[in-house]
Design an enzyme around this catalytic site. Sequence first.
Site, mmCIF file in Angstrom:
data_model
loop_
_atom_site.group_PDB
_atom_site.id
_atom_site.type_symbol
_atom_site.label_atom_id
_atom_site.label_comp_id
_atom_site.label_asym_id
_atom_site.label_seq_id
_atom_site.Cartn_x
_atom_site.Cartn_y
_atom_site.Cartn_z
ATOM 1 N N TYR A 31 -16.141 2.625 -0.842
ATOM 2 C CA TYR A 31 -15.345 3.501 -1.243
ATOM 3 C C TYR A 31 -14.137 4.542 -0.752
ATOM 4 O O TYR A 31 -12.967 4.159 -0.802
ATOM 5 C CB TYR A 31 -15.439 4.747 -2.535
ATOM 6 C CG TYR A 31 -16.668 3.658 -3.474
ATOM 7 C CD1 TYR A 31 -15.151 3.240 -5.023
ATOM 8 C CD2 TYR A 31 -17.452 3.841 -3.761
ATOM 9 C CE1 TYR A 31 -16.042 2.788 -5.372
ATOM 10 C CE2 TYR A 31 -18.164 3.932 -4.952
ATOM 11 C CZ TYR A 31 -17.381 2.858 -6.069
ATOM 12 O OH TYR A 31 -18.068 2.576 -7.175
ATOM 13 N N SER B 281 -14.791 -6.088 -3.855
ATOM 14 C CA SER B 281 -14.513 -4.344 -3.588
ATOM 15 C C SER B 281 -15.604 -3.861 -4.016
ATOM 16 O O SER B 281 -15.998 -4.179 -5.294
ATOM 17 C CB SER B 281 -12.878 -3.863 -4.269
ATOM 18 O OG SER B 281 -13.244 -3.965 -5.617
ATOM 19 N N ASP B 282 -15.757 -2.729 -3.803
ATOM 20 C CA ASP B 282 -17.013 -2.010 -4.470
ATOM 21 C C ASP B 282 -16.496 -1.299 -6.001
ATOM 22 O O ASP B 282 -14.511 -1.550 -6.639
ATOM 23 C CB ASP B 282 -17.606 -0.277 -3.678
ATOM 24 C CG ASP B 282 -18.214 0.258 -4.171
ATOM 25 O OD1 ASP B 282 -18.712 -0.243 -5.738
ATOM 26 O OD2 ASP B 282 -18.836 1.200 -3.746
ATOM 27 N N PHE B 283 -16.841 -1.442 -7.011
ATOM 28 C CA PHE B 283 -16.166 -0.721 -8.547
ATOM 29 C C PHE B 283 -15.257 0.025 -8.760
ATOM 30 O O PHE B 283 -15.302 1.517 -8.345
ATOM 31 C CB PHE B 283 -17.541 -0.568 -9.629
ATOM 32 C CG PHE B 283 -17.941 -2.091 -9.227
ATOM 33 C CD1 PHE B 283 -17.907 -3.255 -8.267
ATOM 34 C CD2 PHE B 283 -18.647 -2.565 -11.226
ATOM 35 C CE1 PHE B 283 -18.889 -4.375 -8.488
ATOM 36 C CE2 PHE B 283 -18.893 -4.039 -10.941
ATOM 37 C CZ PHE B 283 -19.054 -4.738 -9.952
ATOM 38 N N ALA C 20 -12.213 0.692 -6.794
ATOM 39 C CA ALA C 20 -12.287 1.261 -5.759
ATOM 40 C C ALA C 20 -11.097 0.900 -5.182
ATOM 41 O O ALA C 20 -10.179 0.389 -5.740
ATOM 42 C CB ALA C 20 -13.231 0.834 -4.668
#
Length: 722
Positions: free
Chosen positions: A241, A272-274, A276
């Site tokens: 993030y 990607s991170d969730f 982000a």
Amino acid sequence: MRRRGALAALAAVAAAVAMAAPAQAAGRCGDHPWCDRSKPADVRAGLLLAQMTLDEKIGLMGGDDNGLGDASKSSGAVDGIPRLGVPPLYVNDGPSGIRQGIGETARPATALPSGLALGASFDPQLAARYARVIAAEARRRGHDVVLGPMVNLIRDPRAGRNFESFGEDPQLLGDMGVAWIRALQKAGVIADVKHYLANSQETDRFTVDEIIDERTLREIYLPHFEAAVRRGRVGTVMTAYNKVNGDYMGASRPLVRDTLMDAFGFDGFVLSDFFANGDTVGSALAGQSLALPVPAYFAPNLVRDAVDSGRVPAATIDDLVRRYLRVLFRFGVFDRAAFPRNARIPVKRHGRVAREVEARSIVLLRNRRALLPLRPRRLGSVAVIGKPAAEYQRANMMSSGGVRPFYSVTVLRGIRRAARGRFAVRYDDGSDLERAARVARRADVAIVAGAPSVSSGEFEDRPCLGLDCPAAAPHQDRLIRAIAGANSRTVVVLQSPGPVTMPWLRRVPAVVEAWWPGEEGGNAVADVLFGRVNPSGRLPVTYPRSLADVPARTPQQFPGVNGRALYSEGVLVGYRWYDRRGIRPLFPFGFGLSYTSFHYRDLAVRARPAGGGRVRVSLRVANVGPRKGAEVVQVYLGLPRPAPGVVQPPKALKRFKRVVIPSGRSRDLSFVLNDRDFSYWDSDTHHWRVAPGCYRLMVGSSSRDIRLRTMLARRGAGCARP
Ligand code: BGC
């Protein structure tokens, strides 16, 4: 006999059918040219890509379902393309077991001990067993990708997600991570190493900008990701993030495209991170293939505009999508049926692994007058004190590292089981100090359980390192003092996400750290307390005496001011900092006691006289104590200072090995060090460099218990042996 003959005939027929079948028969791919399994993954991806429309390509760049709150779904999903035989892809948490859903409605799974517990085993083979359990459960729940391992280096003991990580040292993180990744992927499940890069705190997690110099990135925060790519051949990488040096990680061209891909050779795909932050053009150019769990900045209209206006070349989209497809081909996702969503999990068998991992991870921190192991036959009664003894200690279920366990064995239950009626077990929750002290006084041994009262996880850095925060009302510290005052045979059992302070340490004869221990925790704790298992866990992270001693001491460093966190401690993280500054930690990195003892001798070093290339280090370790045990042998190097401005830590871990040795026996060990081990990152030339000079080689049982040492000249320098 007749039956066996018939079976053999059947098998022969099946084999003949299999041989005659076209290469593309099974799986979900159909009979397109890219379904030919005999072709390399990259070729197959190229054939498929050539048939895709731009919209179809863009469609693969964003997730199609946020399944986070739903126990029947995967955390995220990417739809397939039926026209072309592209299968859907299901990704799921997490690093200590399968997390499906949130809270008490989540779907149960085997809850393994935390990542930090696994790190404390210093045992890559155990990391592989751990990952095989996760892979087996992923395959029985329909998940193609597991969002783990989590290898963010522990920069500060307060950071909320430290429990998921393997520790504070890049070599340890790398070796454990590589074994974990290889095992998971060998079982047919795609790993996702996370979070790239330097996801070191939860305060301002979505936006914090971390200012980290080039050498610190290369030497401290990158090596374990590099290992995951080069040695682990990880399929996917999750971007973090946070920002690093001004760029969101999901849009960091210098760190993703230039470093991960071009320098390390990563040929998988980046997700990607969730939810982000990222941006359409920046993230595409940086090398991110997939935004999860929804397309967000990779929404079809945004990506199409970027391509139409020439801000993102069509060739870039091809590269991002080719990476995605290549991973699916490489792992056979096209060529097999979807994993079942509801297959039976071998709960008992996986529980046994959870117990064994935990038993090998528990660290014996103190054991005066050999109080431990306790001998059940000589005990009349045991007092078990403190609420944490009767509760399952774990990450909260909002954290992706949390798992709703199939069942859980608390410390109290584990001790009761171990008693098997041979001694009485009396429990007191410790809420009333005097009453608890009375219970302790009447018992032969008092076992007090402590656990941080504040939670630690996503969004939650710990405000302090005491068992109770705020530190003004330290109930647990008082309780431990009261119990130790009432019974001289007091054992403290800690279950914590990471380092805690222990103001009562000198008054207590025995202390064990059991981490967040997983569903079998109580049984494993009892295994160690009663001597069924000889402890061999080692601290994968330094335990400081107080927050005043930690490397990131100022608010500018941790958690940052005005959204910026300065990594001004540079390469001096963890034990490197304590060593350099001469600060005595409460317990050092690599430390852990055993019920036996080991003797080190015969250190020999074989290097070429010219001082380049590989160095072989060998030694003998003997178990000189009363029982079989495991020792974690640690090899450290102290590098010379190459130039006045370049700070070097006194030592850095280069190799380690956990060896089991019967009492009275010894083992010969050898380690090979290579040029990279002797190198520092030269920020002027942007390359690894071996400086001419004298290198201190140290072999020990912890970072502060060096048993053997010698000097080694490199690059033509001469130096005297100590
Ligand atoms: C976490 C990731 C996790 C993802 C999906 C994020 O909040 O940072 O580690 O994989 O959620 O649950």
